[in-house]
Design a protein around this motif. Structure first.
Motif, PDB file in Angstrom:
ATOM      1  N   LEU A 163       3.984   6.318  -6.969  1.00 32.77           N
ATOM      2  CA  LEU A 163       3.186   7.185  -7.839  1.00 32.77           C
ATOM      3  C   LEU A 163       3.330   8.662  -7.475  1.00 32.77           C
ATOM      4  O   LEU A 163       3.325   9.528  -8.350  1.00 32.77           O
ATOM      5  N   ALA A 164       3.475   8.965  -6.176  1.00 32.45           N
ATOM      6  CA  ALA A 164       3.568  10.364  -5.748  1.00 32.45           C
ATOM      7  C   ALA A 164       4.856  11.008  -6.230  1.00 32.45           C
ATOM      8  O   ALA A 164       4.852  12.152  -6.720  1.00 32.45           O
ATOM      9  N   GLY A 165       5.985  10.314  -6.083  1.00 25.38           N
ATOM     10  CA  GLY A 165       7.247  10.874  -6.556  1.00 25.38           C
ATOM     11  C   GLY A 165       7.218  11.103  -8.055  1.00 25.38           C
ATOM     12  O   GLY A 165       7.686  12.139  -8.558  1.00 25.38           O
ATOM     13  N   HIS A 166       6.660  10.156  -8.777  1.00 29.20           N
ATOM     14  CA  HIS A 166       6.513  10.276 -10.227  1.00 29.20           C
ATOM     15  C   HIS A 166       5.613  11.457 -10.574  1.00 29.20           C
ATOM     16  O   HIS A 166       5.917  12.249 -11.477  1.00 29.20           O
ATOM     17  N   ALA A 167       4.500  11.596  -9.849  1.00 30.32           N
ATOM     18  CA  ALA A 167       3.562  12.689 -10.111  1.00 30.32           C
ATOM     19  C   ALA A 167       4.215  14.043  -9.883  1.00 30.32           C
ATOM     20  O   ALA A 167       4.082  14.956 -10.705  1.00 30.32           O
ATOM     21  N   LEU A 168       4.918  14.200  -8.762  1.00 33.52           N
ATOM     22  CA  LEU A 168       5.541  15.493  -8.463  1.00 33.52           C
ATOM     23  C   LEU A 168       6.620  15.837  -9.479  1.00 33.52           C
ATOM     24  O   LEU A 168       6.723  16.986  -9.928  1.00 33.52           O
ATOM     25  N   ASN A 169       7.449  14.866  -9.839  1.00 33.31           N
ATOM     26  CA  ASN A 169       8.466  15.133 -10.857  1.00 33.31           C
ATOM     27  C   ASN A 169       7.829  15.578 -12.168  1.00 33.31           C
ATOM     28  O   ASN A 169       8.318  16.507 -12.816  1.00 33.31           O
ATOM     29  N   SER A 170       6.730  14.937 -12.537  1.00 32.95           N
ATOM     30  CA  SER A 170       6.048  15.305 -13.780  1.00 32.95           C
ATOM     31  C   SER A 170       5.406  16.681 -13.697  1.00 32.95           C
ATOM     32  O   SER A 170       5.246  17.364 -14.716  1.00 32.95           O
ATOM     33  N   LEU A 171       5.049  17.105 -12.483  1.00 30.73           N
ATOM     34  CA  LEU A 171       4.483  18.439 -12.269  1.00 30.73           C
ATOM     35  C   LEU A 171       5.560  19.514 -12.175  1.00 30.73           C
ATOM     36  O   LEU A 171       5.244  20.701 -12.070  1.00 30.73           O
ATOM     37  N   GLY A 172       6.822  19.117 -12.185  1.00 29.45           N
ATOM     38  CA  GLY A 172       7.918  20.068 -12.097  1.00 29.45           C
ATOM     39  C   GLY A 172       8.309  20.431 -10.684  1.00 29.45           C
ATOM     40  O   GLY A 172       8.966  21.450 -10.468  1.00 29.45           O
ATOM     41  N   VAL A 173       7.918  19.594  -9.719  1.00 26.79           N
ATOM     42  CA  VAL A 173       8.252  19.828  -8.315  1.00 26.79           C
ATOM     43  C   VAL A 173       9.407  18.911  -7.940  1.00 26.79           C
ATOM     44  O   VAL A 173       9.314  17.694  -8.135  1.00 26.79           O
ATOM     45  N   ARG A 215       0.827  -1.217   0.000  1.00 25.15           N
ATOM     46  CA  ARG A 215       0.000   0.000   0.000  1.00 25.15           C
ATOM     47  C   ARG A 215       0.858   1.263   0.000  1.00 25.15           C
ATOM     48  O   ARG A 215       0.688   2.155  -0.841  1.00 25.15           O
ATOM     49  N   SER A 216       1.789   1.355   0.938  1.00 20.75           N
ATOM     50  CA  SER A 216       2.588   2.573   1.063  1.00 20.75           C
ATOM     51  C   SER A 216       3.608   2.698  -0.060  1.00 20.75           C
ATOM     52  O   SER A 216       3.932   3.810  -0.503  1.00 20.75           O
ATOM     53  N   VAL A 217       4.122   1.579  -0.536  1.00 23.34           N
ATOM     54  CA  VAL A 217       5.095   1.603  -1.624  1.00 23.34           C
ATOM     55  C   VAL A 217       4.454   2.139  -2.906  1.00 23.34           C
ATOM     56  O   VAL A 217       5.035   2.978  -3.611  1.00 23.34           O
ATOM     57  N   ILE A 218       3.253   1.682  -3.205  1.00 22.93           N
ATOM     58  CA  ILE A 218       2.565   2.174  -4.413  1.00 22.93           C
ATOM     59  C   ILE A 218       2.274   3.660  -4.293  1.00 22.93           C
ATOM     60  O   ILE A 218       2.459   4.426  -5.255  1.00 22.93           O
ATOM     61  N   ARG A 219       1.828   4.088  -3.131  1.00 18.53           N
ATOM     62  CA  ARG A 219       1.542   5.513  -2.944  1.00 18.53           C
ATOM     63  C   ARG A 219       2.799   6.352  -3.157  1.00 18.53           C
ATOM     64  O   ARG A 219       2.760   7.380  -3.852  1.00 18.53           O
ATOM     65  N   VAL A 222      -1.849   0.514 -11.679  1.00 18.43           N
ATOM     66  CA  VAL A 222      -0.608   1.254 -11.382  1.00 18.43           C
ATOM     67  C   VAL A 222       0.002   1.752 -12.684  1.00 18.43           C
ATOM     68  O   VAL A 222       0.420   2.908 -12.796  1.00 18.43           O
ATOM     69  N   ASP A 223       0.047   0.883 -13.683  1.00 16.70           N
ATOM     70  CA  ASP A 223       0.640   1.247 -14.972  1.00 16.70           C
ATOM     71  C   ASP A 223      -0.164   2.351 -15.644  1.00 16.70           C
ATOM     72  O   ASP A 223       0.415   3.299 -16.206  1.00 16.70           O
ATOM     73  N   ARG A 224      -1.492   2.260 -15.596  1.00 12.23           N
ATOM     74  CA  ARG A 224      -2.317   3.306 -16.209  1.00 12.23           C
ATOM     75  C   ARG A 224      -2.078   4.654 -15.553  1.00 12.23           C
ATOM     76  O   ARG A 224      -1.891   5.675 -16.229  1.00 12.23           O
ATOM     77  N   LEU A 225      -2.064   4.681 -14.220  1.00  7.29           N
ATOM     78  CA  LEU A 225      -1.834   5.938 -13.512  1.00  7.29           C
ATOM     79  C   LEU A 225      -0.429   6.464 -13.764  1.00  7.29           C
ATOM     80  O   LEU A 225      -0.225   7.677 -13.898  1.00  7.29           O
ATOM     81  N   PHE A 226       0.544   5.577 -13.825  1.00  5.76           N
ATOM     82  CA  PHE A 226       1.917   6.005 -14.091  1.00  5.76           C
ATOM     83  C   PHE A 226       2.000   6.725 -15.434  1.00  5.76           C
ATOM     84  O   PHE A 226       2.623   7.785 -15.552  1.00  5.76           O
ATOM     85  N   LYS A 227       1.355   6.167 -16.448  1.00  7.61           N
ATOM     86  CA  LYS A 227       1.351   6.789 -17.778  1.00  7.61           C
ATOM     87  C   LYS A 227       0.553   8.093 -17.772  1.00  7.61           C
ATOM     88  O   LYS A 227       0.974   9.092 -18.366  1.00  7.61           O
TER      89      LYS A 227
END
Length: 465
Positions: free
Chosen positions: A126-136, A119-123, A429-434
């Motif tokens: 995805l969160a680190g990936h999301a922030l990097n993609s947002l430019g944070v 649970r925590s690993v997936i969160r 997970v893969d869909r959200l990652f993309k």
């Protein structure tokens, strides 16, 4: 891969060498191909991300540090379930830490079992990936694995490991540990931090003071960017902030949905210390604690301590400019910031979705925002002021400069991916990652209606991981 073992140059008191305790019968979870290319990695990622394999060029180690947790001195802490398993140069020649999370007990585990749950690993993945993609600025991850090996939390959960990457795992709490337990190491440790992460200060007349300013600047920028994308870290202890101003240690984080500045996204935060609206002041408090740890290194303590005064104007500079960009307003206009605050007040009063409201503003869907408002007078006052500021500006240039995401990692999106993964289905997970890789672009082939829905009630997340 090109290795650059920096951390082992430090005194051995600062870490403990040990191998990871591998996951039993690991299963591939998800792999970040783009990051692997950047790190020039082409090995067996499942073996690496499950602790089955390490590198001959680097002996894994757990770091020791200390910290203030929820404002209270917590004493010695450290990597209780994580190991630094390598430091490598990426394609830009920058040193990147590879840190295996969930790698088993270390001398710093205290009462913990050294493991991580799926649970925590997936969160975090995805969160680190999301922030990097947002430019944070943020940690990222090469990949994660899961296992049927159970880990006990509130209930028995699937175990997992993740290989996190970051430009730095040196925390503000490292300095607290050194000052408390090994003050003789402070000068050399600080010198190495400057050499590795602020090399342009090596020739400074006052490198320690300028180092303090640099850490304050980068932290202020990071927190401003958190506020702009609606990110709440949830557990901003001094051991969870590093010296390069990149997001680290995701626990009970959340992305703002309905705009509630006092949203408590960590249900363990009983005093609401780490709500979204308090993040700038908490960052300043943490930095104040940290700057005081540098006092033995300088003669001019007054100038050193005065560096903390740079936090607020630096934060406001980044936040004001960023808010003007999100609004599509000129940053130089005297009324732009007030207009941005008026929009936020409208979102708060009407309990509108933060991300979707800014997206609609960018798409010039003003009627859609108006239809969601009960107080039509407040909306009309705002939109009149908004258009008045833009009236004599290059609106097409302002529109082109707007940068508001359509997609964020909403808690219910992450939860759906977790529930699928716990049934050994990693397709969500893969869909959200993309999807989260391109948050500013409409992606009809990946988007689902629930990705745009505001969850009710807003979820608060546990610290257990």
């Amino acid at each position: 891969m090109q290795f650059n073992a920096q951390y082992t140059q430090l005194a051995s008191k600062l870490y403990h060498h040990q191998k990871p305790h591998p996951l039993l019968n690991p299963q591939a979870g998800h792999f970040n191909h783009a990051l692997a290319d950047e790190l020039k990695f082409n090995g067996d990622w499942v073996a690496l991300c499950s602790g089955q394999q390490t590198f001959d060029e680097f002996e894994p180690l757990a770091m020791v540090y200390a910290g203030h947790q929820f404002g209270q001195w917590a004493g010695q802490l450290g990597d209780g379930r994580g190991l630094l398993i390598a430091q490598v140069l990426n394609t830009h020649g920058k040193t990147i830490d590879l840190h295996l999370k969930g790698a088993g007990k270390t001398p710093y585990s205290r009462m913990g079992d050294g493991r991580a749950v799926l649970r925590s690993v997936i969160r975090e993945y995805l969160a680190g990936h999301a922030l990097n993609s947002l430019g944070v600025a943020s940690s990222n991850a090469l990949g994660f694995t899961s296992s049927r090996q159970g880990v006990q939390r509130e209930k028995l959960e699937p175990g997992a490991m993740m290989l996190r990457t970051s430009d730095c795992h040196i925390r503000l709490g490292h300095f607290e540990w050194i000052n408390q337990y090994a003050p003789e190491l402070l000068a050399d440790f600080t010198q190495k931090c400057i050499e590795w992460h602020y090399p342009h200060l090596l020739d400074s007349a006052s490198p320690t003071i300028d180092f303090a300013r640099g850490v304050i600047e980068r932290t202020a920028q990071m927190v401003a960017n958190w506020q702009l994308v609606g990110f709440a870290h949830g557990v901003m202890n001094t051991d969870n902030l590093n010296i390069t101003g990149s997001t680290l240690d995701f626990g009970p984080f959340g992305f703002m949905e309905r705009f509630r500045p006092d949203w408590q996204n960590n249900h363990s935060d009983h005093s609401k210390r780490y709500t979204y609206q308090k993040q700038p002041s908490i960052a300043k408090w943490n930095l104040w604690v940290w700057v005081n740890n540098l006092r033995p290194l300088v003669d001019d303590e007054q100038t050193l301590l005065a560096t903390i005064e740079h936090f607020e104007p630096t934060f406001l500079k980044y936040y004001q400019n960023g808010l003007a960009q999100k609004m599509g307003l000129p940053s130089f206009h005297k009324d732009s910031f007030d207009c941005g605050l008026e929009f936020l007040q409208l979102l708060q009063k009407e309990q509108l979705d933060y991300t979707q409201s800014f997206w609609r503003l960018q798409q010039q869907e003003y009627t859609a925002i108006q239809h969601d408002c009960i107080d039509q007078t407040s909306f009309e006052k705002f939109i009149t002021r908004y258009h008045a500021i833009r009236e004599h500006q290059d609106v097409s240039a302002l529109q082109a400069n707007m940068k508001n995401p359509r997609y964020i990692l909403r808690n219910h999106m992450a939860q759906k991916a977790i529930e699928h993964a716990e049934c050994e289905d990693f397709s969500e997970v893969d869909r959200l990652f993309k999807l989260l890789a391109n948050p500013f672009t409409v992606q009809p082939e990946l988007e689902q209606p629930s990705d745009l829905l505001t969850n009710e009630p807003a979820l608060a997340i546990s610290c257990s991981s």
